[in-house]
Design a protein around this motif. Structure first.
Motif, PDB file in Angstrom:
ATOM      1  N   ALA A  74      -8.342  28.123 -28.851  1.00 58.87           N
ATOM      2  CA  ALA A  74      -7.686  29.094 -27.977  1.00 58.87           C
ATOM      3  C   ALA A  74      -8.253  30.496 -28.203  1.00 58.87           C
ATOM      4  O   ALA A  74      -8.455  31.251 -27.237  1.00 58.87           O
ATOM      5  N   ASP A  75      -8.523  30.854 -29.456  1.00 64.12           N
ATOM      6  CA  ASP A  75      -9.120  32.166 -29.739  1.00 64.12           C
ATOM      7  C   ASP A  75     -10.511  32.286 -29.125  1.00 64.12           C
ATOM      8  O   ASP A  75     -10.860  33.315 -28.527  1.00 64.12           O
ATOM      9  N   ARG A  76     -11.315  31.228 -29.266  1.00 62.18           N
ATOM     10  CA  ARG A  76     -12.657  31.275 -28.681  1.00 62.18           C
ATOM     11  C   ARG A  76     -12.604  31.366 -27.161  1.00 62.18           C
ATOM     12  O   ARG A  76     -13.389  32.108 -26.545  1.00 62.18           O
ATOM     13  N   MET A  77     -11.676  30.650 -26.548  1.00 65.18           N
ATOM     14  CA  MET A  77     -11.572  30.711 -25.098  1.00 65.18           C
ATOM     15  C   MET A  77     -11.097  32.091 -24.638  1.00 65.18           C
ATOM     16  O   MET A  77     -11.586  32.627 -23.637  1.00 65.18           O
ATOM     17  N   ALA A  78     -10.149  32.682 -25.371  1.00 64.76           N
ATOM     18  CA  ALA A  78      -9.682  34.020 -25.005  1.00 64.76           C
ATOM     19  C   ALA A  78     -10.811  35.042 -25.107  1.00 64.76           C
ATOM     20  O   ALA A  78     -10.974  35.904 -24.228  1.00 64.76           O
ATOM     21  N   LEU A  79     -11.617  34.952 -26.163  1.00 61.71           N
ATOM     22  CA  LEU A  79     -12.753  35.868 -26.302  1.00 61.71           C
ATOM     23  C   LEU A  79     -13.772  35.652 -25.192  1.00 61.71           C
ATOM     24  O   LEU A  79     -14.335  36.620 -24.651  1.00 61.71           O
ATOM     25  N   ALA A  80     -14.028  34.399 -24.839  1.00 60.11           N
ATOM     26  CA  ALA A  80     -14.986  34.121 -23.763  1.00 60.11           C
ATOM     27  C   ALA A  80     -14.479  34.666 -22.427  1.00 60.11           C
ATOM     28  O   ALA A  80     -15.254  35.228 -21.642  1.00 60.11           O
ATOM     29  N   GLU A 138     -12.387  37.192 -21.986  1.00 56.74           N
ATOM     30  CA  GLU A 138     -12.449  38.655 -22.031  1.00 56.74           C
ATOM     31  C   GLU A 138     -13.882  39.149 -21.869  1.00 56.74           C
ATOM     32  O   GLU A 138     -14.131  40.160 -21.201  1.00 56.74           O
ATOM     33  N   SER A 139     -14.839  38.475 -22.475  1.00 58.38           N
ATOM     34  CA  SER A 139     -16.236  38.902 -22.359  1.00 58.38           C
ATOM     35  C   SER A 139     -16.756  38.774 -20.935  1.00 58.38           C
ATOM     36  O   SER A 139     -17.705  39.462 -20.564  1.00 58.38           O
ATOM     37  N   ARG A 140     -16.133  37.905 -20.151  1.00 59.23           N
ATOM     38  CA  ARG A 140     -16.526  37.747 -18.746  1.00 59.23           C
ATOM     39  C   ARG A 140     -15.631  38.554 -17.801  1.00 59.23           C
ATOM     40  O   ARG A 140     -15.630  38.331 -16.594  1.00 59.23           O
TER      41      ARG A 140
END
Length: 265
Positions: free
Chosen positions: A217-223, A225-227
């Motif tokens: 979930a953290d990795r998906m949230a960062l991805a 936000e980066s997009r």
């Protein structure tokens, strides 16, 4: 000229003759809504039986079904109807039915033909509701439905694609759970047989699966936000959802069939 790439999670790979896979997801829902509402208020047998037959026929003609689903539809549905009808008949008060012809008796309890008729009416209604829901459920993916909700019903894309992200968590968690159990089996975690050992193995996988889900979930949230997800009121689509003439035809046909069934019967 605009070229649209194929959706890796869509249903575009279905044959052209299996028309349900090529309809807008909202059309498949809108077409059966009147039948759903009508089934909630009918109390006889013929109407839900006809709508159930129509739903099965539409699935057989318009959906790409695996052999297991085909057997479940043709064999499992009638068996479920009969079993549920007999079961509901036991819960029916014999004093409230018109036909009190006794079919069989168990001690002081008399199973009447009227109770069986009430059981069949109830089981046919429930089964017809499920089969009509399968018209869209078996031929629509989560991303397809989310795109249709955003494009046609103007649902905010932040909500729609958050639901898609949650939908994609399910198969990932299944694969992750398989890996965790294989790793624990190699390390000899919770060995043995029986229900107690099975409970220990299931409980031992909870914490690793929870930690893995939090990291994902953290990795998906960062991805996201980066997009710049959510930075703009609208967004473009790789495979846009469209409402075509065939969607209108299918929806109107579903309404007309439902009206004809209730008018004629």
């Amino acid at each position: 000229m605009t070229f649209l790439s194929a959706d890796p999670y869509g249903t575009g790979g279905a044959p052209a003759g299996r028309f349900l896979h090529h309809l807008n997801p909202l059309a498949k829902v809108a077409a059966v809504i009147p039948a759903w509402v009508a089934l909630l208020f009918t109390r006889e047998i013929v109407t839900p039986l006809v709508l159930l037959a129509v739903g099965v026929l539409v699935l057989l003609v318009g959906a790409r079904l695996r052999p297991a689903l085909l057997v479940a539809l043709l064999v499992g549905v009638p068996v479920v109807v009969v079993v549920m009808a007999v079961s509901f008949g036991f819960w029916t008060d014999p004093s409230r039915v018109a036909d009190r012809t006794v079919l069989f008796s168990i001690g002081a309890f008399d199973y009447t033909a009227g109770a069986l008729a009430v059981g069949f009416a109830t089981s046919l209604r429930l089964t017809a509701l499920v089969v009509l829901a399968l018209v869209g459920g078996l031929t629509t993916t989560g991303p397809d439905l989310a795109r249709a909700l955003v494009a046609q019903l103007r649902v905010p894309y932040r909500i729609g694609y958050t639901a898609v992200a949650a939908y994609r968590f399910v198969p990932r968690f299944g694969a992750e759970l398989t890996l965790i159990r294989q790793a624990q089996r190699v390390r000899g975690v919770a060995p043995g047989r029986g229900p107690l050992a099975a409970f220990r193995r299931a409980f031992a996988a909870v914490v690793p699966l929870l930690a893995s889900s939090i990291r994902h979930a953290d990795r998906m949230a960062l991805a996201m936000e980066s997009r710049a997800f959510g930075a703009h009121p609208t967004r473009t689509e790789r495979t846009p959802s469209r409402w075509r003439v065939r969607d209108t035809v299918f929806t109107v046909a579903g309404w007309l069939v439902t009206a004809a069934v209730f008018v004629l019967l």
